[in-house]
Design a protein around this motif. Structure first.
Motif, PDB file in Angstrom:
ATOM      1  N   GLN A  95       0.847  -1.189   0.000  1.00  0.00           N
ATOM      2  CA  GLN A  95       0.000   0.000   0.000  1.00  0.00           C
ATOM      3  C   GLN A  95       0.884   1.241   0.000  1.00  0.00           C
ATOM      4  N   THR A  96       0.256   2.408  -0.085  1.00  0.00           N
ATOM      5  CA  THR A  96       1.045   3.647  -0.102  1.00  0.00           C
ATOM      6  C   THR A  96       0.471   4.669   0.871  1.00  0.00           C
ATOM      7  N   ILE A  97       1.337   5.540   1.343  1.00  0.00           N
ATOM      8  CA  ILE A  97       0.888   6.731   2.060  1.00  0.00           C
ATOM      9  C   ILE A  97       0.571   7.742   0.961  1.00  0.00           C
ATOM     10  N   ILE A 112     -12.194   5.471   5.080  1.00  0.00           N
ATOM     11  CA  ILE A 112     -12.010   4.110   4.562  1.00  0.00           C
ATOM     12  C   ILE A 112     -10.577   4.020   4.046  1.00  0.00           C
ATOM     13  N   GLY A 113      -9.773   3.131   4.665  1.00  0.00           N
ATOM     14  CA  GLY A 113      -8.367   2.981   4.261  1.00  0.00           C
ATOM     15  C   GLY A 113      -7.447   3.733   5.208  1.00  0.00           C
ATOM     16  N   THR A 114      -7.288   3.205   6.415  1.00  0.00           N
ATOM     17  CA  THR A 114      -6.450   3.852   7.438  1.00  0.00           C
ATOM     18  C   THR A 114      -5.004   3.949   6.982  1.00  0.00           C
ATOM     19  N   GLY A 115      -4.507   2.887   6.357  1.00  0.00           N
ATOM     20  CA  GLY A 115      -3.130   2.860   5.867  1.00  0.00           C
ATOM     21  C   GLY A 115      -2.135   3.231   6.950  1.00  0.00           C
ATOM     22  N   SER A 116      -1.291   4.204   6.644  1.00  0.00           N
ATOM     23  CA  SER A 116      -0.257   4.640   7.587  1.00  0.00           C
ATOM     24  C   SER A 116      -0.837   5.430   8.757  1.00  0.00           C
ATOM     25  N   GLY A 117      -2.063   5.917   8.609  1.00  0.00           N
ATOM     26  CA  GLY A 117      -2.655   6.755   9.656  1.00  0.00           C
ATOM     27  C   GLY A 117      -2.407   8.240   9.449  1.00  0.00           C
ATOM     28  N   TYR A 118      -1.719   8.596   8.373  1.00  0.00           N
ATOM     29  CA  TYR A 118      -1.407  10.020   8.160  1.00  0.00           C
ATOM     30  C   TYR A 118      -2.679  10.851   7.925  1.00  0.00           C
ATOM     31  N   GLN A 119      -3.534  10.368   7.035  1.00  0.00           N
ATOM     32  CA  GLN A 119      -4.794  11.102   6.792  1.00  0.00           C
ATOM     33  C   GLN A 119      -5.654  11.126   8.072  1.00  0.00           C
ATOM     34  N   PHE A 137     -10.493  -3.109  11.958  1.00  0.00           N
ATOM     35  CA  PHE A 137     -10.126  -4.003  10.866  1.00  0.00           C
ATOM     36  C   PHE A 137     -11.435  -4.433  10.213  1.00  0.00           C
ATOM     37  N   GLY A 138     -11.638  -4.093   8.965  1.00  0.00           N
ATOM     38  CA  GLY A 138     -12.915  -4.456   8.345  1.00  0.00           C
ATOM     39  C   GLY A 138     -12.971  -4.062   6.883  1.00  0.00           C
ATOM     40  N   ASP A 139     -14.159  -4.156   6.349  1.00  0.00           N
ATOM     41  CA  ASP A 139     -14.381  -3.914   4.925  1.00  0.00           C
ATOM     42  C   ASP A 139     -15.096  -2.592   4.690  1.00  0.00           C
ATOM     43  N   VAL A 148     -12.831   8.286   1.343  1.00  0.00           N
ATOM     44  CA  VAL A 148     -12.286   7.009   0.878  1.00  0.00           C
ATOM     45  C   VAL A 148     -10.890   7.296   0.331  1.00  0.00           C
ATOM     46  N   THR A 149      -9.881   6.564   0.840  1.00  0.00           N
ATOM     47  CA  THR A 149      -8.498   6.865   0.444  1.00  0.00           C
ATOM     48  C   THR A 149      -7.896   5.773  -0.438  1.00  0.00           C
ATOM     49  N   ALA A 150      -8.776   4.971  -1.071  1.00  0.00           N
ATOM     50  CA  ALA A 150      -8.339   3.990  -2.069  1.00  0.00           C
ATOM     51  C   ALA A 150      -9.239   4.188  -3.287  1.00  0.00           C
ATOM     52  N   GLY A 151      -8.755   3.773  -4.457  1.00  0.00           N
ATOM     53  CA  GLY A 151      -9.525   3.962  -5.688  1.00  0.00           C
ATOM     54  C   GLY A 151     -10.718   3.025  -5.723  1.00  0.00           C
ATOM     55  N   VAL A 183      -4.106   3.461  -4.929  1.00  0.00           N
ATOM     56  CA  VAL A 183      -4.114   1.988  -4.933  1.00  0.00           C
ATOM     57  C   VAL A 183      -5.593   1.570  -4.916  1.00  0.00           C
ATOM     58  N   PRO A 184      -5.902   0.424  -5.541  1.00  0.00           N
ATOM     59  CA  PRO A 184      -7.321   0.052  -5.647  1.00  0.00           C
ATOM     60  C   PRO A 184      -7.955  -0.331  -4.308  1.00  0.00           C
ATOM     61  N   MET A 185      -9.224   0.006  -4.167  1.00  0.00           N
ATOM     62  CA  MET A 185      -9.994  -0.425  -3.008  1.00  0.00           C
ATOM     63  C   MET A 185     -10.208  -1.935  -3.161  1.00  0.00           C
TER      64      MET A 185
HETATM   65  N1  SAH Z   1      -5.002   7.135   4.185  1.00  0.00           N
HETATM   66  C1  SAH Z   1      -3.872   6.277   3.915  1.00  0.00           C
HETATM   67  C2  SAH Z   1      -3.943   5.774   2.474  1.00  0.00           C
HETATM   68  C3  SAH Z   1      -3.445   4.407   2.367  1.00  0.00           C
HETATM   69  S1  SAH Z   1      -3.646   3.683   0.781  1.00  0.00           S
HETATM   70  C4  SAH Z   1      -2.552   6.965   4.145  1.00  0.00           C
HETATM   71  O1  SAH Z   1      -2.448   8.170   3.919  1.00  0.00           O
HETATM   72  O2  SAH Z   1      -1.593   6.311   4.544  1.00  0.00           O
HETATM   73  C5  SAH Z   1      -5.270   2.999   0.875  1.00  0.00           C
HETATM   74  C6  SAH Z   1      -5.559   2.087   2.031  1.00  0.00           C
HETATM   75  O3  SAH Z   1      -6.886   1.564   1.864  1.00  0.00           O
HETATM   76  C7  SAH Z   1      -4.635   0.889   2.142  1.00  0.00           C
HETATM   77  O4  SAH Z   1      -4.095   0.842   3.428  1.00  0.00           O
HETATM   78  C8  SAH Z   1      -5.561  -0.307   1.856  1.00  0.00           C
HETATM   79  O5  SAH Z   1      -5.193  -1.477   2.539  1.00  0.00           O
HETATM   80  C9  SAH Z   1      -6.899   0.244   2.327  1.00  0.00           C
HETATM   81  N2  SAH Z   1      -8.058  -0.428   1.739  1.00  0.00           N
HETATM   82  C10 SAH Z   1      -8.188  -0.931   0.486  1.00  0.00           C
HETATM   83  N3  SAH Z   1      -9.403  -1.473   0.309  1.00  0.00           N
HETATM   84  C11 SAH Z   1     -10.083  -1.304   1.461  1.00  0.00           C
HETATM   85  C12 SAH Z   1     -11.391  -1.678   1.900  1.00  0.00           C
HETATM   86  N4  SAH Z   1     -12.240  -2.351   1.117  1.00  0.00           N
HETATM   87  N5  SAH Z   1     -11.752  -1.349   3.166  1.00  0.00           N
HETATM   88  C13 SAH Z   1     -10.887  -0.677   3.986  1.00  0.00           C
HETATM   89  N6  SAH Z   1      -9.637  -0.318   3.631  1.00  0.00           N
HETATM   90  C14 SAH Z   1      -9.235  -0.637   2.384  1.00  0.00           C
END
Ligand code: SAH
Length: 213
Positions: free
Chosen positions: A61-63, A87-94, A134-136, A152-155, A206-208
Motif C-alpha cells: 500500500q502507499t501513504i 475508509i483505508g487507514t493505511g499509515s494513519g497520516y490522513q 479491521f474491516g471492509d 475514501v483513500t483507495a480507488g 491503490v485500488p480499493m
Molecule cells: N489514508 C492512507 C492511504 C493508504 S492507501 C494513508 O495516507 O496512509 C489505501 C488504504 O486503503 C490501504 O491501506 C488499503 O489497505 C486500504 N483499503 C483498500 N481497500 C479497502 C477496503 N475495502 N476497506 C478498507 N480499507 C481498504
C-alpha cells in the motif's frame, strides 16, 4: 521518533508547495504543518518525507501524496466535532490530519498487518481516533452512522451504496472513483434521496480491495 527543526523546515516548504498548487483551507494547511509525516513512513524514505509524493508502506500500500491528502481534507469541509469515517487507514497520516481538524474519527482498514501497525503507532503521537477497525470499507460503519463526512483513500471501482446511506443530510462523501486512474468525486447529501455530485481532476490511488471470502 524525532521531529527536528530540519523536519519542521522541510514541512514549511511543503506547505508553501501545497499553497502554490491551490490548497487554501488554513486549517488543513495548519494541520499538515504540524504532523511529522516522516514518522508515518519507513525510515528508509525519511529523507523524502516532505516531497509531494506517495511512498510505499506495508502490504503493498502507499501513504497518499500530501497534495491528495490536502485536497480531500479540504473537500470534506469539516467543523470542530464533525463525525467522520475514513475508509483505508493505511499509515494513519490522513487519520492524523482529520484528528488535527478536531473531528471525531472512525477509520477502517482492510489489511490486518497495516491495521495492527497503525493501531499501535497513532497513540504514540497522541492521535486517538474514536475507532480504528479491521474491516471492509465497502460496508461503511452502520453502527456509528450517520456521518458528517466520509473519505475514501483507495480507488473505488464504484460508489458503494452503504456509504451514501450513512451520510447525514448535508453530509459529504469524498471518493476517488475509477479503475486505472480515478476522478475525485464529491457527493453532497441534499435530502434522503437526493445527492449533488461534483467531479474534480484525475488522481491515482491503490485500488480499493474487495472483501476476502
Ligand atoms: N489514508 C492512507 C492511504 C493508504 S492507501 C494513508 O495516507 O496512509 C489505501 C488504504 O486503503 C490501504 O491501506 C488499503 O489497505 C486500504 N483499503 C483498500 N481497500 C479497502 C477496503 N475495502 N476497506 C478498507 N480499507 C481498504
Amino acid at each position: 521518533m524525532k521531529d527536528t527543526l530540519k523536519h519542521q523546515g522541510l514541512r514549511n516548504k511543503l506547505i508553501n508547495m501545497l499553497i502554490n498548487k491551490g490548497i487554501k483551507d488554513p486549517e488543513v494547511l495548519a494541520a499538515m504543518q504540524k504532523i511529522p509525516r516522516h514518522l508515518f513512513m519507513d525510515s528508509s524514505f525519511e529523507a523524502f518525507a516532505y516531497q509531494d509524493k506517495a511512498f510505499p508502506i506495508a502490504a503493498d500500500q502507499t501513504i497518499s501524496q500530501p497534495y491528495t491528502v490536502a485536497f480531500q481534507s479540504e473537500l470534506l469541509n469539516l467543523k470542530q466535532g464533525s463525525k467522520v469515517l475514513e475508509i483505508g487507514t493505511g499509515s494513519g497520516y490522513q487519520t492524523a490530519v482529520l484528528l488535527e481538524l478536531k473531528a471525531k474519527v472512525f477509520t477502517i482498514e482492510r489489511q490486518r498487518e497495516l491495521y495492527k501497525k497503525t493501531k499501535l503507532f497513532l497513540p504514540k503521537l497522541n492521535y486517538k481516533p474514536k475507532k480504528l477497525i479491521f474491516g471492509d470499507g465497502y460496508k461503511g460503519l452502520a453502527e456509528e452512522a450517520p456521518f458528517d463526512g466520509i473519505i475514501v483513500t483507495a480507488g473505488a471501482p464504484f460508489v458503494p451504496k452503504p456509504l451514501l446511506s450513512q451520510l447525514k443530510i448535508g453530509g459529504r462523501l469524498v471518493i476517488p472513483v475509477g479503475d486505472e486512474t480515478q476522478i475525485m468525486t464529491l457527493l453532497k447529501r441534499k435530502s434522503a434521496k437526493e445527492f449533488e455530485k461534483h467531479e474534480f481532476g484525475d488522481f491515482r490511488f491503490v485500488p480499493m480491495l474487495k472483501k476476502k471470502n
